[in-house]
Structure formats: C-alpha cells, structure tokens
Motif scaffolding. Structure first.
Motif, PDB file in Angstrom:
ATOM      1  N   ASP A  57      43.844 -12.538 -40.995  1.00 44.76           N
ATOM      2  CA  ASP A  57      42.632 -11.863 -42.105  1.00 44.76           C
ATOM      3  C   ASP A  57      41.400 -12.968 -41.725  1.00 44.76           C
ATOM      4  OD1 ASP A  57      44.624 -10.051 -42.892  1.00 44.76           O
ATOM      5  OD2 ASP A  57      44.323 -11.072 -44.741  1.00 44.76           O
ATOM      6  N   ARG A  58      42.130 -14.617 -40.646  1.00 50.17           N
ATOM      7  CA  ARG A  58      40.397 -14.329 -40.401  1.00 50.17           C
ATOM      8  C   ARG A  58      39.144 -13.695 -40.071  1.00 50.17           C
ATOM      9  NH1 ARG A  58      44.183 -15.662 -36.742  1.00 50.17           N
ATOM     10  NH2 ARG A  58      43.821 -16.582 -34.547  1.00 50.17           N
ATOM     11  N   LEU A  59      39.905 -12.928 -38.236  1.00 47.87           N
ATOM     12  CA  LEU A  59      38.955 -12.588 -37.589  1.00 47.87           C
ATOM     13  C   LEU A  59      37.970 -11.449 -38.671  1.00 47.87           C
ATOM     14  CD1 LEU A  59      39.839 -13.418 -34.279  1.00 47.87           C
ATOM     15  CD2 LEU A  59      38.621 -14.415 -35.720  1.00 47.87           C
ATOM     16  N   ARG A  60      38.616 -10.520 -39.580  1.00 44.01           N
ATOM     17  CA  ARG A  60      37.941  -9.540 -39.831  1.00 44.01           C
ATOM     18  C   ARG A  60      37.427  -9.873 -41.511  1.00 44.01           C
ATOM     19  NH1 ARG A  60      40.929  -5.951 -43.954  1.00 44.01           N
ATOM     20  NH2 ARG A  60      42.590  -7.598 -43.777  1.00 44.01           N
ATOM     21  N   TRP A  61      37.791 -10.834 -41.855  1.00 46.38           N
ATOM     22  CA  TRP A  61      36.946 -11.203 -43.156  1.00 46.38           C
ATOM     23  C   TRP A  61      35.797 -12.106 -42.441  1.00 46.38           C
ATOM     24  CZ3 TRP A  61      36.799 -17.351 -44.136  1.00 46.38           C
ATOM     25  CH2 TRP A  61      36.504 -17.262 -45.958  1.00 46.38           C
ATOM     26  N   LEU A  62      36.076 -13.035 -41.382  1.00 43.80           N
ATOM     27  CA  LEU A  62      34.329 -13.926 -41.294  1.00 43.80           C
ATOM     28  C   LEU A  62      33.721 -12.345 -40.370  1.00 43.80           C
ATOM     29  CD1 LEU A  62      35.349 -16.689 -39.750  1.00 43.80           C
ATOM     30  CD2 LEU A  62      34.722 -17.102 -41.100  1.00 43.80           C
ATOM     31  N   ASP A  63      34.609 -11.254 -40.095  1.00 45.19           N
ATOM     32  CA  ASP A  63      33.285 -10.251 -38.795  1.00 45.19           C
ATOM     33  C   ASP A  63      33.038  -9.456 -40.298  1.00 45.19           C
ATOM     34  OD1 ASP A  63      33.408  -7.978 -36.799  1.00 45.19           O
ATOM     35  OD2 ASP A  63      32.881  -7.318 -38.353  1.00 45.19           O
ATOM     36  N   SER A  64      33.478  -9.459 -41.664  1.00 46.22           N
ATOM     37  CA  SER A  64      32.578  -8.850 -42.788  1.00 46.22           C
ATOM     38  C   SER A  64      31.469  -9.159 -43.701  1.00 46.22           C
ATOM     39  CB  SER A  64      34.040  -8.567 -44.105  1.00 46.22           C
ATOM     40  OG  SER A  64      34.100  -9.563 -44.333  1.00 46.22           O
ATOM     41  N   LEU A  65      31.661 -10.629 -43.425  1.00 43.30           N
ATOM     42  CA  LEU A  65      30.677 -11.454 -43.890  1.00 43.30           C
ATOM     43  C   LEU A  65      29.339 -12.278 -43.309  1.00 43.30           C
ATOM     44  CD1 LEU A  65      33.171 -14.548 -45.096  1.00 43.30           C
ATOM     45  CD2 LEU A  65      31.994 -12.627 -46.465  1.00 43.30           C
ATOM     46  N   THR A  66      29.467 -11.960 -41.591  1.00 42.43           N
ATOM     47  CA  THR A  66      28.399 -12.941 -41.277  1.00 42.43           C
ATOM     48  C   THR A  66      27.905 -11.090 -39.764  1.00 42.43           C
ATOM     49  OG1 THR A  66      29.939 -13.454 -38.894  1.00 42.43           O
ATOM     50  CG2 THR A  66      29.607 -15.041 -41.352  1.00 42.43           C
ATOM     51  N   SER A  67      26.784 -11.883 -39.011  1.00 40.42           N
ATOM     52  CA  SER A  67      26.146 -11.292 -38.730  1.00 40.42           C
ATOM     53  C   SER A  67      26.524 -10.182 -37.437  1.00 40.42           C
ATOM     54  CB  SER A  67      24.726 -11.272 -38.269  1.00 40.42           C
ATOM     55  OG  SER A  67      25.074 -12.958 -37.478  1.00 40.42           O
ATOM     56  N   GLN A  68      28.145 -11.469 -36.151  1.00 36.33           N
ATOM     57  CA  GLN A  68      28.185 -10.990 -35.391  1.00 36.33           C
ATOM     58  C   GLN A  68      29.674 -10.093 -35.239  1.00 36.33           C
ATOM     59  OE1 GLN A  68      27.630  -9.362 -32.166  1.00 36.33           O
ATOM     60  NE2 GLN A  68      27.437 -11.326 -31.653  1.00 36.33           N
ATOM     61  N   LEU A  70      32.893 -10.071 -34.756  1.00 34.20           N
ATOM     62  CA  LEU A  70      34.203 -11.472 -34.742  1.00 34.20           C
ATOM     63  C   LEU A  70      35.557 -10.971 -34.610  1.00 34.20           C
ATOM     64  CD1 LEU A  70      32.865 -13.716 -37.193  1.00 34.20           C
ATOM     65  CD2 LEU A  70      32.654 -13.194 -34.139  1.00 34.20           C
ATOM     66  N   ALA A  71      36.032  -9.239 -34.926  1.00 36.41           N
ATOM     67  CA  ALA A  71      37.458  -8.733 -35.185  1.00 36.41           C
ATOM     68  C   ALA A  71      38.398  -8.803 -34.152  1.00 36.41           C
ATOM     69  CB  ALA A  71      37.288  -7.680 -36.232  1.00 36.41           C
ATOM     70  N   GLY A  72      37.643  -8.187 -33.521  1.00 37.96           N
ATOM     71  CA  GLY A  72      37.950  -8.361 -31.734  1.00 37.96           C
ATOM     72  C   GLY A  72      37.910  -9.161 -30.778  1.00 37.96           C
ATOM     73  N   LEU A  73      38.134 -10.371 -31.185  1.00 37.85           N
ATOM     74  CA  LEU A  73      37.958 -12.067 -30.855  1.00 37.85           C
ATOM     75  C   LEU A  73      39.641 -12.199 -30.422  1.00 37.85           C
ATOM     76  CD1 LEU A  73      35.068 -13.597 -30.169  1.00 37.85           C
ATOM     77  CD2 LEU A  73      36.118 -15.260 -31.727  1.00 37.85           C
ATOM     78  N   THR A  74      39.512 -12.597 -28.824  1.00 36.90           N
ATOM     79  CA  THR A  74      41.022 -12.832 -28.609  1.00 36.90           C
ATOM     80  C   THR A  74      41.017 -14.637 -27.880  1.00 36.90           C
ATOM     81  OG1 THR A  74      39.873 -12.694 -26.491  1.00 36.90           O
ATOM     82  CG2 THR A  74      40.838 -10.510 -27.361  1.00 36.90           C
ATOM     83  N   PRO A  75      42.359 -15.055 -28.000  1.00 38.23           N
ATOM     84  CA  PRO A  75      42.357 -16.792 -28.505  1.00 38.23           C
ATOM     85  C   PRO A  75      42.132 -16.828 -26.969  1.00 38.23           C
ATOM     86  CG  PRO A  75      44.142 -14.913 -28.867  1.00 38.23           C
ATOM     87  CD  PRO A  75      43.862 -13.855 -28.753  1.00 38.23           C
TER      88      PRO A  75
END
Length: 376
Positions: A57-68, A70-75
């Motif tokens: 859940d790391r990217l979806r979670w960080l996306d929900s907390l911060t301004s950018q 991030l949910a679709g960030l690829t490797p």
C-alpha cells in the motif's frame, strides 16, 4: 540509531577538505562548480537522511498524505512531494524514489527521525512499514548534463538503480509555475541524487585519493541550486512557509489530485488568494567581497530602511558572482532598490523576480455585487 549527520563523512577527510560532517569545499569552490556542471565531479550529501517505506500500500498511502501524485510511480521513477500541516504550511520535503519494492525518501538529515515517526503513527490499517534507514544508506549528488550517467553507481537492492532525478528541470504534470520567465534557469539544472550503502563512502574516499573520482564540496552544489532558483527545505522554509511562496507548485504539488492534509489552503491561495510572501533572487554587490549569512535581514534602500524580508541562501556562483535567495513581502515593489547589512556595511542587492506579487488568483472568479446593491 545515529542520524545521518552525527559523524564526519570519510569524504570529509580527503586532502584539501574543509568543513564537516561533509566538506564545504576541497580547496577551489569555483573550479568545483565547473566540474559539477560538466559532469566531472560528484558531491558528498551523506548528511541527508533516508527513510524507507515498504509494503503493497506504500505508494497509495503516501499519495493520500502528501502533495504530489505518487500512486502511479513506476519502478525507477522519482518525484518530489511535501508534507503539509492542516493550514498548508510545509512540515517536510521529500525526494521520492520507488524501486518496485521499496519507496525511498531522501530528506534533510535532522528531519529523518521525526518524519519516520510521524509516518509510522499514520499507518492505521494500511500494509506499510516505515524505517529511518539513514544509518545504512547515504546520498551522493551529481549533475548529469545531456542525460550523461553519474561517474559512480547507485545502489540497486531490488533491481532498479536508486537515482533521484530532480523534477525542478520542468513544470511537472499537475503543477504550476509562478515565475514569469519562459526560459527558467531550472531547465538547465540536471541534478541527481544517488543512494549508496553508507559503507561505500570509505571505498569512494579511496577511489578519490587514487584519482578515480573527483569530489566537489557543498558550496559548489549550493551555488548551482541558488542559481537555478531551486528551494530547499533546510534553507527557504520556516514555520510559516507555504508552497506558493517559493514556487514549489512547479515540482512538488499536484493541483488536481485527491485530498491530502493542507490541500484546502493550497487550492484557496492558488485559485482565490495571493501568497503573503514571495521568493526572489538577489544579485549582490561584490565590491567589498562581503557575503551575508542566511537569516540576514533585507532592507529597503531608502531613508526608512524598512525590513522587507530575509536572506535564505547565499553563494558565490562561478558566472553570476555573489547571489542569494530571499523571501520578501509580497507587496515589495519589484523595482525597489535593496540593501543587506553585512558587518556594518550595506551591500546593495538587485531583485530578480521569481514569484511575482500578482501570483495566485488563478481562477479569476468574477466579483459578485453585494447583497442589496443596485445595478446601474
């Protein structure tokens, strides 16, 4: 766990090194700047902190907390994001790399422990794990002109090299640039940050002594940053800062993403209001060879000598000479002559506009007549 900047780096013990825990320079800051620009040198940023986030859940979670977004960030992808307080003030700035397994957050060294602790408290039911990994991992900076590869390899524990490419080189998707210049100096700022194992620093020191790699100091790195108008959390941010004031909507804020803490202020100031302060670059008179310290006041050059702002970063650039970034009152006239007091001497300073006084009010909402007002 010791912080990233609690002990001197092995690279601060190289011949000619001045400063600790990382070297400010190795004897010639101007030559070091030129070597960085040409891609022939790297810089020790091992005083930075590294926080890791793992779990599905790391990217979806960080996306929900911060301004950018991030949910679709690829490797192998990188981004920049901000953690804001409920009033939209900046609490943390993060350089983000994801390698498909772990999200790596590069932050100021003295911010890593607090950021990791806050994130850990916000996990709730999400499948994520957070750790301050500053004791195991370190950061090296490089400029990579025309896409050239840095002269040292980044770590790749999960296959993708841990190389953060600074998004400041262009306005990011969902972002907004307040600076009026079409040819923004950030377009020529190909900064990279490489994560390496902290134990690798001793090996790099040996390579440097043998002539296998050249190091530049932090003064050279900072001079290039200032010339690119690039904000840094440790310099341009205070307890009142919001992203608009330093043009951080350019790279670290997505204006169309979902809700996150502080979003209401970001949207309101951008669409309907004006940021109360604005960042400028100052060209300083070098006649007396005096440089102000960060935090120095900026005064209007008139009889009243009104205090109009403060210096946040200062540098001697290899082409521009003495320059500084300063955060000033929004209402300051863009043509107003300024001075910065240094050791009893008023150093003249000329403004170069980054965020203009008219920044904001992007929605251009028409003004409605007051209730009961008669039309003519």
């Amino acid at each position: 766990m010791p912080s990233a900047d609690s002990a001197a780096s092995p690279l601060a013990a190289l011949p000619g090194a001045v400063g600790a825990p990382t070297a400010e320079h190795y004897g010639d800051p101007v030559a070091e700047q030129r070597a960085l620009v040409a891609g022939r040198a790297v810089v020790d940023l091992s005083d930075r902190g590294v926080v890791t986030v793992t779990g599905p859940d790391r990217l979806r979670w960080l996306d929900s907390l911060t301004s950018q977004a991030l949910a679709g960030l690829t490797p192998g992808g990188s981004a920049e994001t901000l953690l804001l307080d409920p009033n939209g003030r900046i609490e943390h700035a993060m350089h983000v790399i994801d390698d498909g397994v772990t999200t790596w957050l590069i932050v100021e060294g003295d911010e890593a422990e607090a950021l990791a602790a806050w994130l850990d408290r916000m996990r709730f039911m999400m499948q994520v794990e957070v750790a301050d990994a500053s004791g195991e991992w370190a950061v090296i900076g490089a400029m990579s002109p025309a896409g050239a590869e840095p002269s040292i390899p980044a770590a790749s524990p999960n296959g993708a090299p841990l190389v953060w490419s600074d998004p400041w080189s262009a306005v990011q998707s969902g972002g907004w640039q307040y600076a009026p210049e079409a040819e923004h100096p950030g377009c020529d700022y190909p900064a990279r940050e490489l994560i390496v194992e902290r134990a690798f620093l001793a090996e790099l020191a040996g390579l440097a002594r043998a002539g296998g790699v050249r190091f530049a100091g932090s003064l050279a790195w900072e001079a290039l940053r200032v010339a690119a108008w690039r904000p840094r959390f440790a310099a341009e941010v205070d307890e009142k800062s919001i992203p608009h004031e330093v043009d951080w909507l350019r790279s670290a804020v997505h204006l169309a993403k979902g809700c996150y803490r502080g979003q209401e202020t970001v949207a309101k100031v951008h669409n309907l209001g004006r940021p109360p302060r604005r960042i400028v670059m100052l060209h300083l008179d070098g006649s007396d060879a005096l440089l102000p310290a960060p935090g120095s006041p900026v005064h209007a050059a008139d009889a009243d000598r009104a205090d109009v702002g403060r210096i946040t970063s200062v540098a001697r650039h290899h082409e521009l000479g003495p320059i500084a970034l300063a955060v000033v009152k929004r209402s300051l006239d863009v043509a107003a002559p300024l001075v910065v007091p240094v050791d009893g001497v008023d150093v003249a300073a000329a403004q170069e506009v980054i965020v203009p006084p008219e920044a904001g009010q992007a929605a251009a909402v028409p003004r409605l007549p007051r209730l009961g007002a008669q039309r003519r």
